[in-house]
Design a protein around this motif. Structure first.
Motif, short mmCIF file in Angstrom:
data_model
loop_
_atom_site.label_atom_id
_atom_site.label_comp_id
_atom_site.label_asym_id
_atom_site.label_seq_id
_atom_site.Cartn_x
_atom_site.Cartn_y
_atom_site.Cartn_z
N UNK A 299 13.53 106.26 145.63
CA UNK A 299 12.99 106.57 144.35
C UNK A 299 11.42 106.13 143.89
N UNK A 300 10.95 106.34 142.91
CA UNK A 300 9.62 106.12 142.59
C UNK A 300 9.27 104.52 142.77
N UNK A 301 10.32 103.75 142.52
CA UNK A 301 10.15 102.41 142.26
C UNK A 301 10.33 101.55 143.89
N UNK A 302 10.53 102.16 144.95
CA UNK A 302 10.27 101.87 146.12
C UNK A 302 9.19 102.45 146.99
N UNK A 303 8.28 101.64 147.65
CA UNK A 303 7.36 101.87 148.48
C UNK A 303 7.92 101.49 149.95
N UNK A 304 7.16 102.24 151.11
CA UNK A 304 7.93 101.78 152.17
C UNK A 304 6.25 101.95 153.12
N UNK A 305 6.35 100.73 153.85
CA UNK A 305 5.14 100.46 154.79
C UNK A 305 5.49 100.00 156.15
N UNK A 306 4.72 100.48 157.12
CA UNK A 306 5.15 100.01 158.50
C UNK A 306 4.26 98.63 158.68
N UNK A 307 5.19 97.51 159.01
CA UNK A 307 4.72 96.29 159.15
C UNK A 307 5.68 95.46 160.08
N UNK B 258 8.90 105.93 162.15
CA UNK B 258 9.97 107.03 161.55
C UNK B 258 10.57 106.68 160.68
N UNK B 259 11.37 105.25 160.99
CA UNK B 259 12.05 104.81 159.88
C UNK B 259 11.54 104.65 158.40
N UNK B 260 10.24 104.10 158.34
CA UNK B 260 9.41 104.04 157.16
C UNK B 260 9.47 105.30 156.44
N UNK B 261 9.14 106.47 157.33
CA UNK B 261 8.88 107.68 157.07
C UNK B 261 10.19 108.23 156.04
N UNK B 262 11.27 107.89 156.75
CA UNK B 262 12.56 108.31 156.05
C UNK B 262 12.48 107.63 154.96
N UNK B 263 12.61 106.44 154.83
CA UNK B 263 12.54 105.77 153.37
C UNK B 263 11.80 106.20 152.48
N UNK B 264 10.60 106.47 152.81
CA UNK B 264 9.71 107.05 151.73
C UNK B 264 10.30 108.36 151.33
N UNK B 265 10.59 108.92 152.11
CA UNK B 265 11.35 110.41 151.78
C UNK B 265 12.41 110.43 150.83
N UNK B 266 13.31 109.49 150.97
CA UNK B 266 14.49 109.50 150.23
C UNK B 266 14.61 108.36 149.13
N UNK C 177 10.28 97.64 144.69
CA UNK C 177 10.69 97.12 145.91
C UNK C 177 9.49 97.58 147.12
N UNK C 178 9.37 96.81 148.01
CA UNK C 178 8.48 97.34 149.17
C UNK C 178 9.48 97.30 150.42
N UNK C 179 9.78 98.19 151.15
CA UNK C 179 10.54 98.11 152.11
C UNK C 179 9.55 98.22 153.57
N UNK C 180 10.07 97.35 154.54
CA UNK C 180 8.84 97.39 155.77
C UNK C 180 9.81 97.52 157.02
N UNK C 181 9.18 97.85 157.98
CA UNK C 181 9.86 98.14 159.20
C UNK C 181 8.62 98.43 160.40
N UNK C 182 8.85 97.79 161.64
CA UNK C 182 7.85 98.46 162.55
C UNK C 182 7.95 99.71 163.10
#
Length: 263
Positions: A80-88, A70-78, A62-67
């Motif tokens: 699992x390893x198969x989920x990446x988060x990027x500002x986009x 802060x939201x992206x950092x929180x997703x990255x913190x919580x 999974x790639x989770x994106x948000x503009x």
């Protein structure tokens, strides 16, 4: 709605209140979508990852994106390893064409200034034949506390001019228009279902309502006296419903599931 810093400031309240609520809709939306360890999933305007986490728990990459950084950092913190988060920016995704098997946006694209471009971007990055899942609110006032406050203000303060809702919310709340806009963006045969869940508004937030509701235009526009009247009305409705600690607010979403056109 379109200021990432505003969403950054909302993270604590969002995680406490909105995230468990939107996760109910995300789980319902993805229940029939084939997702497994080989599935590449994109979540657009992820918030703190309600839909992304549902997909990740099923083993997807999974790639989770948000503009909102802060939201992206929180997703990255919580996550699992198969989920990446990027500002986009969901209106201009830095992603190649046809990259994902499943693309999701639960209550995100409808808020974009150029929501039609957001839909086209969603289609662009979905592989031909891949699946898109789009969530919108059925009521023009949205859901949860915003829906409740709109009802109260229209009843108790009809003279007030309420904040204007995003165009995407008012357009995509209609099933026929939602279907037409998804087809225009590049999807085919959208199936649209209504899903309703109660938002459980904790009455103890009224003891410090400005802290919890202070980023909501429907609340901040009120005078101190009007806020007291609105809070009293919420308590009255809870008494009428026979509840002590919470007030259920029925909220209905439209969930559209469609495939990316192959040609």
């Amino acid at each position: 709605m379109n200021d990432p810093e505003r969403w950054d400031r909302m993270i604590a309240n969002y995680e406490e209140q909105a995230h468990p609520f939107t996760e109910l809709f995300s789980s319902a939306a993805l229940a029939s979508v084939p997702i497994g360890p080989e599935t590449e999933v994109l979540d657009i305007a992820t918030g703190i990852g309600a839909a992304a986490l549902v997909a990740a728990r099923r083993g997807a990459r999974v790639l989770a994106t948000d503009f909102s950084p802060g939201m992206v950092a929180r997703v990255a913190a919580i996550g699992p390893a198969n989920l990446r988060a990027e500002v986009m920016d969901g209106q201009a995704l830095a992603i190649e064409d046809g990259r994902f098997d499943v693309t999701i946006s639960m209550f995100g694209i409808m808020l974009f200034p150029d929501w039609r471009k957001g839909l086209r971007e969603m289609a662009r990055v979905t592989r031909p034949g891949g699946i898109a899942v789009l969530g919108t609110w059925k009521n023009e006032a949205g859901a949860a506390t915003n829906l409740l406050l709109t009802e109260i203000l229209c009843t108790r303060f009809p003279e007030l001019a309420l904040p204007t809702m995003p165009e995407g919310m008012t357009t995509l709340r209609d099933p026929a228009r939602l279907r037409d806009e998804m087809v225009a963006a590049g999807f085919e045969a959208p199936a649209i279902a209504e899903v309703t869940h109660d938002f459980m508004l904790r009455l103890d937030i009224l003891d410090d309502a400005d802290r919890i509701l202070g980023l909501m235009p429907h609340w901040t526009m009120l005078s101190a006296e009007q806020k007291m009247t609105a809070a009293a009305e919420i308590r009255r409705r809870a008494d009428e419903a026979g509840t002590v600690d919470v007030l259920p607010i029925p909220s209905t979403a439209l969930i559209a599931i469609a495939r990316r056109r192959c040609t």
